[in-house]
Write an enzyme that holds these catalytic residues in place. Structure first.
Site, short mmCIF file in Angstrom:
data_model
loop_
_atom_site.label_atom_id
_atom_site.label_comp_id
_atom_site.label_asym_id
_atom_site.label_seq_id
_atom_site.Cartn_x
_atom_site.Cartn_y
_atom_site.Cartn_z
N ASP A 136 -48.27 15.62 11.64
CA ASP A 136 -49.05 15.16 12.78
C ASP A 136 -48.09 14.45 13.74
O ASP A 136 -47.47 13.46 13.36
CB ASP A 136 -50.15 14.20 12.29
CG ASP A 136 -51.08 13.73 13.39
OD1 ASP A 136 -50.68 13.76 14.58
OD2 ASP A 136 -52.20 13.30 13.07
N VAL A 137 -47.97 14.94 14.96
CA VAL A 137 -46.97 14.38 15.87
C VAL A 137 -47.29 12.96 16.30
O VAL A 137 -46.44 12.28 16.89
CB VAL A 137 -46.76 15.25 17.12
CG1 VAL A 137 -46.26 16.63 16.73
CG2 VAL A 137 -48.02 15.34 17.97
N ASP A 142 -46.67 22.26 11.94
CA ASP A 142 -47.93 22.16 12.68
C ASP A 142 -48.81 21.12 12.00
O ASP A 142 -48.66 20.86 10.79
CB ASP A 142 -48.64 23.50 12.74
CG ASP A 142 -49.64 23.58 13.89
OD1 ASP A 142 -49.22 23.89 15.02
OD2 ASP A 142 -50.83 23.30 13.67
N TYR A 175 -52.56 14.70 31.34
CA TYR A 175 -51.64 15.79 31.00
C TYR A 175 -50.46 15.81 31.97
O TYR A 175 -49.31 15.91 31.55
CB TYR A 175 -52.39 17.12 31.04
CG TYR A 175 -51.57 18.32 30.64
CD1 TYR A 175 -51.32 18.60 29.29
CD2 TYR A 175 -51.06 19.20 31.59
CE1 TYR A 175 -50.58 19.72 28.91
CE2 TYR A 175 -50.32 20.31 31.23
CZ TYR A 175 -50.09 20.57 29.88
OH TYR A 175 -49.35 21.67 29.51
N LYS A 184 -46.65 15.09 30.75
CA LYS A 184 -45.66 16.16 30.84
C LYS A 184 -44.55 15.84 31.83
O LYS A 184 -43.40 16.24 31.64
CB LYS A 184 -46.35 17.49 31.20
CG LYS A 184 -47.18 18.06 30.06
CD LYS A 184 -46.34 18.36 28.82
CE LYS A 184 -47.10 19.12 27.76
NZ LYS A 184 -46.27 19.45 26.57
N SER A 234 -44.41 21.21 31.29
CA SER A 234 -45.40 22.07 31.94
C SER A 234 -45.10 22.12 33.43
O SER A 234 -44.59 21.15 34.01
CB SER A 234 -46.81 21.51 31.72
OG SER A 234 -47.75 22.18 32.54
#
Length: 278
Positions: A81-82, A55, A175, A179, A163
């Site tokens: 950190d992605v 995370d 978003y 996604k 999602s």
């Protein structure tokens, strides 16, 4: 947090016995309930996996690891950190060096309203890039480094969390776009890596009662938790939001050998809400 009080996070099947799983996004936002990533990490560990809980906030990943270790299973926390490829590479290398393999990669990072998502006429370049950098680019680069390891070892399973917004109604632009990109990328990933024994699939959660989804809206919309939850429950044919366990159970199946002839699919976990568009 008592994660087993709902009775939804335990089975004795041991579907991931002896496997090594990296869960990216294994912490969670502050708030009530269990997040999708934390539930998946716990679920994988209970099924026998050694889990690297990754995370951005190490303290949140460590909370997940403490729950898992407290139940007698093996888990180590790791900060990454992605939005930084080097962090993702280090996380996957850490699991491989520590336990000798990388059998499962579960990408469970996502941000919408909290990342500045908005209607098309209101979105800014900065916020659009931020949402896509976290939701899509982070998944792509985690998979890049996982695939390099999995090809050498002769196989593995990747489960990406997209999602239901990718295929259904959603009011904000970044978003949904990001996604949907995760779905398309996962299909490509599955096709190009099948010959190496690598499977890649998506989970598409609908309205799930996680801290990120509900508590963020409580803060942003200045409504009570009861108001936000009632609004969301009313949109689901089954009459309620899902939980992090519902998403984790789908991810567990796709990560396990029970799904060893399944690749390139997207599984809706949405209580039938997608049917409302028909």
């Amino acid at each position: 947090m008592n994660t087993s009080e709902q009775g939804l996070g335990w089975t004795p099947a041991k579907r991931l016995q002896g496997k090594v799983a990296v869960v990216i996004g294994a912490g969670q936002s502050p708030g009530e309930g269990v997040g999708n990533g934390r539930a998946a990490a716990i679920r994988f560990a209970r099924e026998g996996a050694r889990v690297l809980a990754v995370d951005r906030r190490l303290e949140s990943a460590e909370e997940t690891a403490e729950i898992i270790r407290g139940e007698g299973f093996e888990c180590v926390s790791f900060a990454a950190d992605v939005t930084r490829e080097a962090d993702l590479a280090r996380a996957l290398a850490e699991a491989t060096q520590k336990w000798g393999s990388l059998d499962v990669l579960h990408n469970n990072v996502g941000v919408s309203i909290a990342g500045g998502d908005a209607d098309l006429l209101d979105i800014t370049e900065e916020n659009f890039d931020n949402v896509c950098r976290i939701n899509l680019r982070g998944t792509v680069f985690a998979c890049k480094h996982a695939v390099a390891i999995m090809r050498k070892q002769g196989g593995g399973a990747i489960v990406n969390v997209s999602s239901a917004a990718a295929v259904g109604k959603y009011p904000y632009v970044a978003y949904k776009a990001a996604k949907a990109g995760v779905v398309a990328f996962t299909e490509q990933l599955a096709l190009q890596n099948a010959e190496y024994g690598i499977r890649a699939n998506c989970v598409l959660p609908g309205l799930i009662a996680t801290p990120m989804a509900v508590d963020t809206r409580v803060r942003e919309w200045n409504q009570s938790r009861e108001q936000v939850s009632a609004e969301r429950n009313a949109k689901v044919p089954l009459g309620r939001q899902g939980t992090g366990w519902d998403v984790a159970n789908a991810a567990l199946f796709l990560a396990s050998d029970e799904a060893n002839f399944i690749t390139g699919i997207s599984v809706l976990v949405d209580g039938g809400r997608i049917l409302n568009r028909i």
